[in-house]
Design an enzyme around this catalytic site. Structure first.
Site, PDB file in Angstrom:
ATOM      1  N   PRO A 171      41.612  34.635  41.371  1.00  0.00           N
ATOM      2  CG  PRO A 171      43.299  35.766  42.521  1.00  0.00           C
ATOM      3  CD  PRO A 171      43.032  34.991  41.263  1.00  0.00           C
ATOM      4  CG  ASN A 172      39.349  37.738  45.724  1.00  0.00           C
ATOM      5  OD1 ASN A 172      38.981  37.070  46.688  1.00  0.00           O
ATOM      6  ND2 ASN A 172      40.517  38.349  45.682  1.00  0.00           N
ATOM      7  CG  ASN A 209      39.392  38.700  35.218  1.00  0.00           C
ATOM      8  OD1 ASN A 209      40.333  39.070  35.901  1.00  0.00           O
ATOM      9  ND2 ASN A 209      38.207  39.291  35.263  1.00  0.00           N
ATOM     10  NE  ARG A 235      36.918  41.823  45.230  1.00  0.00           N
ATOM     11  CZ  ARG A 235      37.872  41.895  44.315  1.00  0.00           C
ATOM     12  NH1 ARG A 235      37.775  41.201  43.197  1.00  0.00           N
ATOM     13  NH2 ARG A 235      38.926  42.631  44.523  1.00  0.00           N
ATOM     14  CB  ALA A 283      45.124  40.329  42.742  1.00  0.00           C
ATOM     15  NE  ARG A 302      39.845  49.174  40.351  1.00  0.00           N
ATOM     16  CZ  ARG A 302      39.676  47.930  40.791  1.00  0.00           C
ATOM     17  NH1 ARG A 302      39.609  46.927  39.944  1.00  0.00           N
ATOM     18  NH2 ARG A 302      39.606  47.695  42.090  1.00  0.00           N
ATOM     19  CG  HIS A 312      41.893  43.202  33.735  1.00  0.00           C
ATOM     20  ND1 HIS A 312      42.265  42.463  34.827  1.00  0.00           N
ATOM     21  CD2 HIS A 312      42.959  43.220  32.907  1.00  0.00           C
ATOM     22  CE1 HIS A 312      43.507  42.052  34.673  1.00  0.00           C
ATOM     23  NE2 HIS A 312      43.954  42.493  33.507  1.00  0.00           N
ATOM     24  CD  GLU A 353      46.279  41.292  31.224  1.00  0.00           C
ATOM     25  OE1 GLU A 353      46.112  42.268  31.981  1.00  0.00           O
ATOM     26  OE2 GLU A 353      47.394  41.009  30.723  1.00  0.00           O
ATOM     27  CE1 TYR A 361      36.811  44.180  39.700  1.00  0.00           C
ATOM     28  CE2 TYR A 361      36.119  44.410  41.979  1.00  0.00           C
ATOM     29  CZ  TYR A 361      37.109  44.393  41.030  1.00  0.00           C
ATOM     30  OH  TYR A 361      38.416  44.607  41.394  1.00  0.00           O
TER      31      TYR A 361
END
Length: 151
Positions: free
Chosen positions: A10-11, A74, A18, A77, A107, A100, A98, A23
């Site tokens: 998502p996103n 990725n 964004r 969330a 964070r 990111h 995985e 990012y």
């Protein structure tokens, strides 16, 4: 032929617009272009997908794992909330990394836990969109080694 499925949650369709301070300015299409060039040079099939829906991401993982493809994921969330994604990776014995873009450990506290990390061969975070390239470069030799053992 070795195949890598790059799966985005998502996103990530908003990448480039964004929170560019977190990012960066590269779009998801830009990430795909970079990886496609790498895949062509390495003689690897590349499947690149994005969805905002958890169930669809589960299906993408299952398809990749059943096909014997590597997974660079990725999950956004969903990394921090989805047992379903963890179970999909484990259920099809997917060779997964995985990814990111940001350093999730620098964070918010809730981003420090990953349900997927224990069933992935590795985690790469904090290198911007280069995290995808690092994951691609890491997974290809693992897939080639697995394919040689099966032959």
């Amino acid at each position: 032929m070795v195949a890598v499925h790059v799966l985005n949650g998502p996103n990530l369709n908003l990448l480039g617009t964004r929170e560019p301070g977190t990012y960066g300015a590269v779009t998801l299409a830009g990430v795909e272009e970079r990886l496609q060039r790498r895949a062509e040079a390495a003689g690897v099939d590349l499947v690149f997908r994005q969805t905002n829906f958890e169930g669809e991401l589960v299906t993408f993982i299952q398809e990749a794992g059943i096909a014997g493809a590597g997974v660079v994921i990725n999950a956004g969330a969903y990394t921090h909330t989805s047992v379903a994604l963890r179970d999909a990776i484990k259920g099809v014995d997917a060779l997964a990394i995985e990814v990111h873009i940001s350093n999730v450990h620098a964070r918010e506290e809730f981003r420090h836990h990953s349900y997927m990390a224990p069933v992935c061969v590795g985690v790469i975070c904090g290198f911007g969109v280069a995290s995808y390239e690092l994951a691609f470069d890491a997974i290809v030799p693992l897939l080639e080694k697995r394919a040689a053992k099966a032959a």
